[in-house]
Design an enzyme around this catalytic site. Sequence first.
Site, PDB file in Angstrom:
ATOM      1  N   ASN A 193       0.871  -1.091  -0.036  1.00 29.90           N
ATOM      2  CA  ASN A 193       0.129  -0.126   0.140  1.00 29.90           C
ATOM      3  C   ASN A 193       0.714   1.280   0.208  1.00 29.90           C
ATOM      4  O   ASN A 193       0.241   2.334  -0.066  1.00 29.90           O
ATOM      5  CB  ASN A 193      -1.051   0.049   1.183  1.00 29.90           C
ATOM      6  CG  ASN A 193      -1.937  -1.113   1.087  1.00 29.90           C
ATOM      7  OD1 ASN A 193      -2.203  -1.515  -0.001  1.00 29.90           O
ATOM      8  ND2 ASN A 193      -2.867  -1.350   1.813  1.00 29.90           N
ATOM      9  N   ARG A 248      -8.567  -0.750  -6.446  1.00 30.17           N
ATOM     10  CA  ARG A 248      -8.898   0.696  -6.531  1.00 30.17           C
ATOM     11  C   ARG A 248      -7.651   1.735  -6.247  1.00 30.17           C
ATOM     12  O   ARG A 248      -7.747   2.760  -6.355  1.00 30.17           O
ATOM     13  CB  ARG A 248      -9.605   0.778  -4.900  1.00 30.17           C
ATOM     14  CG  ARG A 248     -10.900   0.629  -5.050  1.00 30.17           C
ATOM     15  CD  ARG A 248     -11.625   0.840  -3.605  1.00 30.17           C
ATOM     16  NE  ARG A 248     -11.563   2.245  -3.130  1.00 30.17           N
ATOM     17  CZ  ARG A 248     -12.380   3.191  -3.306  1.00 30.17           C
ATOM     18  NH1 ARG A 248     -13.493   2.766  -4.041  1.00 30.17           N
ATOM     19  NH2 ARG A 248     -12.183   4.174  -2.934  1.00 30.17           N
ATOM     20  N   ARG A 288     -17.055   2.311  -0.858  1.00 29.65           N
ATOM     21  CA  ARG A 288     -15.919   2.828  -0.933  1.00 29.65           C
ATOM     22  C   ARG A 288     -16.140   4.083  -1.912  1.00 29.65           C
ATOM     23  O   ARG A 288     -15.425   4.072  -3.034  1.00 29.65           O
ATOM     24  CB  ARG A 288     -14.825   1.868  -1.437  1.00 29.65           C
ATOM     25  CG  ARG A 288     -14.706   0.927  -0.262  1.00 29.65           C
ATOM     26  CD  ARG A 288     -13.530  -0.010  -0.645  1.00 29.65           C
ATOM     27  NE  ARG A 288     -12.244   0.391  -0.206  1.00 29.65           N
ATOM     28  CZ  ARG A 288     -11.080  -0.205  -0.402  1.00 29.65           C
ATOM     29  NH1 ARG A 288     -11.003  -1.329  -0.970  1.00 29.65           N
ATOM     30  NH2 ARG A 288      -9.900   0.518  -0.388  1.00 29.65           N
ATOM     31  N   PRO A 289     -16.742   5.168  -1.405  1.00 29.44           N
ATOM     32  CA  PRO A 289     -16.729   6.333  -2.214  1.00 29.44           C
ATOM     33  C   PRO A 289     -15.524   6.943  -2.552  1.00 29.44           C
ATOM     34  O   PRO A 289     -14.643   6.906  -1.948  1.00 29.44           O
ATOM     35  CB  PRO A 289     -17.816   6.948  -1.607  1.00 29.44           C
ATOM     36  CG  PRO A 289     -17.705   6.748  -0.270  1.00 29.44           C
ATOM     37  CD  PRO A 289     -17.180   5.281  -0.409  1.00 29.44           C
ATOM     38  N   VAL A 290     -15.437   7.928  -3.590  1.00 29.73           N
ATOM     39  CA  VAL A 290     -14.369   8.771  -3.793  1.00 29.73           C
ATOM     40  C   VAL A 290     -14.414  10.397  -3.685  1.00 29.73           C
ATOM     41  O   VAL A 290     -13.926  11.222  -4.091  1.00 29.73           O
ATOM     42  CB  VAL A 290     -13.670   8.413  -5.382  1.00 29.73           C
ATOM     43  CG1 VAL A 290     -13.234   7.019  -5.389  1.00 29.73           C
ATOM     44  CG2 VAL A 290     -14.602   8.673  -6.043  1.00 29.73           C
ATOM     45  N   ASP A 291     -15.668  10.439  -2.979  1.00 27.42           N
ATOM     46  CA  ASP A 291     -16.132  12.052  -2.810  1.00 27.42           C
ATOM     47  C   ASP A 291     -15.096  12.910  -2.336  1.00 27.42           C
ATOM     48  O   ASP A 291     -14.698  13.944  -2.762  1.00 27.42           O
ATOM     49  CB  ASP A 291     -17.332  12.091  -2.015  1.00 27.42           C
ATOM     50  CG  ASP A 291     -17.152  11.470  -0.769  1.00 27.42           C
ATOM     51  OD1 ASP A 291     -16.698  10.221  -0.774  1.00 27.42           O
ATOM     52  OD2 ASP A 291     -17.809  12.073   0.263  1.00 27.42           O
ATOM     53  N   ASP A 334      -7.121  -3.583   8.395  1.00 30.13           N
ATOM     54  CA  ASP A 334      -6.373  -4.510   7.384  1.00 30.13           C
ATOM     55  C   ASP A 334      -5.843  -5.669   8.296  1.00 30.13           C
ATOM     56  O   ASP A 334      -5.559  -6.592   7.674  1.00 30.13           O
ATOM     57  CB  ASP A 334      -5.324  -3.844   6.698  1.00 30.13           C
ATOM     58  CG  ASP A 334      -5.724  -3.092   5.506  1.00 30.13           C
ATOM     59  OD1 ASP A 334      -7.210  -3.291   5.261  1.00 30.13           O
ATOM     60  OD2 ASP A 334      -5.019  -2.184   4.935  1.00 30.13           O
ATOM     61  N   ILE A 377     -14.188   1.172   9.717  1.00 30.78           N
ATOM     62  CA  ILE A 377     -13.693   1.734   8.834  1.00 30.78           C
ATOM     63  C   ILE A 377     -14.402   1.173   7.644  1.00 30.78           C
ATOM     64  O   ILE A 377     -14.859   2.243   6.703  1.00 30.78           O
ATOM     65  CB  ILE A 377     -12.130   1.508   8.498  1.00 30.78           C
ATOM     66  CG1 ILE A 377     -11.241   1.605   9.761  1.00 30.78           C
ATOM     67  CG2 ILE A 377     -11.660   2.118   7.116  1.00 30.78           C
ATOM     68  CD1 ILE A 377     -11.268   3.235   9.847  1.00 30.78           C
ATOM     69  N   ARG A 428      -2.493 -10.829  -4.177  1.00 33.66           N
ATOM     70  CA  ARG A 428      -2.758  -9.343  -4.538  1.00 33.66           C
ATOM     71  C   ARG A 428      -1.889  -8.761  -3.535  1.00 33.66           C
ATOM     72  O   ARG A 428      -1.441  -7.579  -3.666  1.00 33.66           O
ATOM     73  CB  ARG A 428      -4.264  -8.924  -4.334  1.00 33.66           C
ATOM     74  CG  ARG A 428      -4.880  -9.243  -5.300  1.00 33.66           C
ATOM     75  CD  ARG A 428      -6.264  -8.746  -5.122  1.00 33.66           C
ATOM     76  NE  ARG A 428      -6.110  -7.338  -4.980  1.00 33.66           N
ATOM     77  CZ  ARG A 428      -7.273  -6.288  -4.690  1.00 33.66           C
ATOM     78  NH1 ARG A 428      -8.320  -6.763  -4.288  1.00 33.66           N
ATOM     79  NH2 ARG A 428      -7.058  -5.009  -4.742  1.00 33.66           N
TER      80      ARG A 428
END
Length: 446
Positions: free
Chosen positions: A44, A114, A143-146, A330, A352, A422
């Site tokens: 990440n 994402r 999981r919005p991106v606003d 996580d 979260i 992943r």
Amino acid sequence: MAQALAHADDATAAPPQQGGALDRLRIVGGQRLNGAVRVSGAKNAALKHMCAALLADGALRLTNVPTGLRDIASQTALLAHLGVRVDAQGADMTLRVNRLTSHTAPYDLVRKMRGSILVLGPLLARFGRARVSLPGGCAIGTRPVDLHLQALRALGANVLLENGYITATAPQKGLVGAKVVFPSASVGATENLLMAATLAKGETVIAGAAREPEIADLAACLAAMGAVIEGAGTSTIRVQGVPSLHGAMHRVMPDRIEAGTWMIAAAMAGGRVVLKDADTQHLAALTGLLAAAGVTPTPATGGDLVVEATGDRPQGVDIMTAPYPGFPTDLQAQFMALLARADGAALVTETIFENRFMHAPELVRMGADIRVQGNAAIVRGVPGLRGAPVMATDLRASVALVLAGLVARGTTEVHRIYHLERGYENIVEKLRALGAEVERVPGQFA
Ligand code: EPZ
């Protein structure tokens, strides 16, 4: 000789060698874990550093990159599509933009991961426009991106949502620094804004910034490229924009979630595991909870961390996920696997993501007693788990099932292990080196 993973002329370059998507992992439980395991570079963090290469006039050389991961291959494919040349050799990766070939991050490349939304800020700041597919929801929530869009608008960008794409355009004279106050902490939105602000005119103040160590590591990478940043890792970050950034070299921080996963594995299975290349400072919340459960990790010479455990049932302890420095979402699934065998009950609260308990029903199939209600789960510890066929649904849920398999009686088969690939580099090899009885079985889900 460097292996060209992908470059501008080869947008369809294959990801690194991987097995079939439907392979499964067969685990025979009951082995203790003994030996040393090296923690890879942080997925990440590396995913964001790779996007930062879009900002540089010269080459960005990253070391300690977990190049074996599927997510790194997905990001490589996206950057190659945009015109970034990506060369990798082992854990070293060099990225260079010779000529941008596209401003568009297409749906097919974005939907896989994402983390690809992090090309938005750099493309906009350096090249004046970007078109990025909306990532949409995923297994763990909507999981919005606003917050990403709000932040870029504050720097003067014109941002539209049309036909499933975010289309962002900078003013003719470029982005302009501003004060952005986030109403809630978002790792990705903080990172997108941080990268965009490095090339904006004047000062940007990011208030309510996320404090995850990956953000401080991104800031260190950007600083090596010539960016002027103060306060990364705290909730207020100040960025003085500069006209351009140059090539640089940066070592990716160790993966704190991988390290935490090994710590929980050792606490569950018993034995003695030495973690190499972990940054223990990043793991304080987990260390405290493991100690409360009865296993106290101890620092050793050379920065190593030792987790020694009897493998007996841990004590039940309540956990609640929170932004850093709180307990990481996580690691919630992995800790729930530990609690499944605890002596006593425990409450697990996820704050979260709204849908991050998909591992619970799979653990129940292995004999766990877990009741989920909204964003909380009551885990009543049972004396032992039993092996079963289980289905991985996302990266951390998958690894939680692997950990449960290590302590279950009999054989566990974890299906759809592409999720694991992943985010966990060489997991089978690492587990086997510690003495686990694990093998990868090719084929279909029966
Ligand atoms: C990062 O996701 C990580 N991914 C996640 O790791 C991690 O779980 C998460 O941070 C939290 O630590 C990467 O770094 C690639 P957020 P990110 O924006 O940046 C809401 C893993 O397993 N939100 O901090 O997408 C959001 O819905 C993955 O490796 C908005 O409402 O997370 C969530 O509830 C999974 N609007 C909360 O904020 C926005 O515009 C935190 O999300 C953005 C986010």
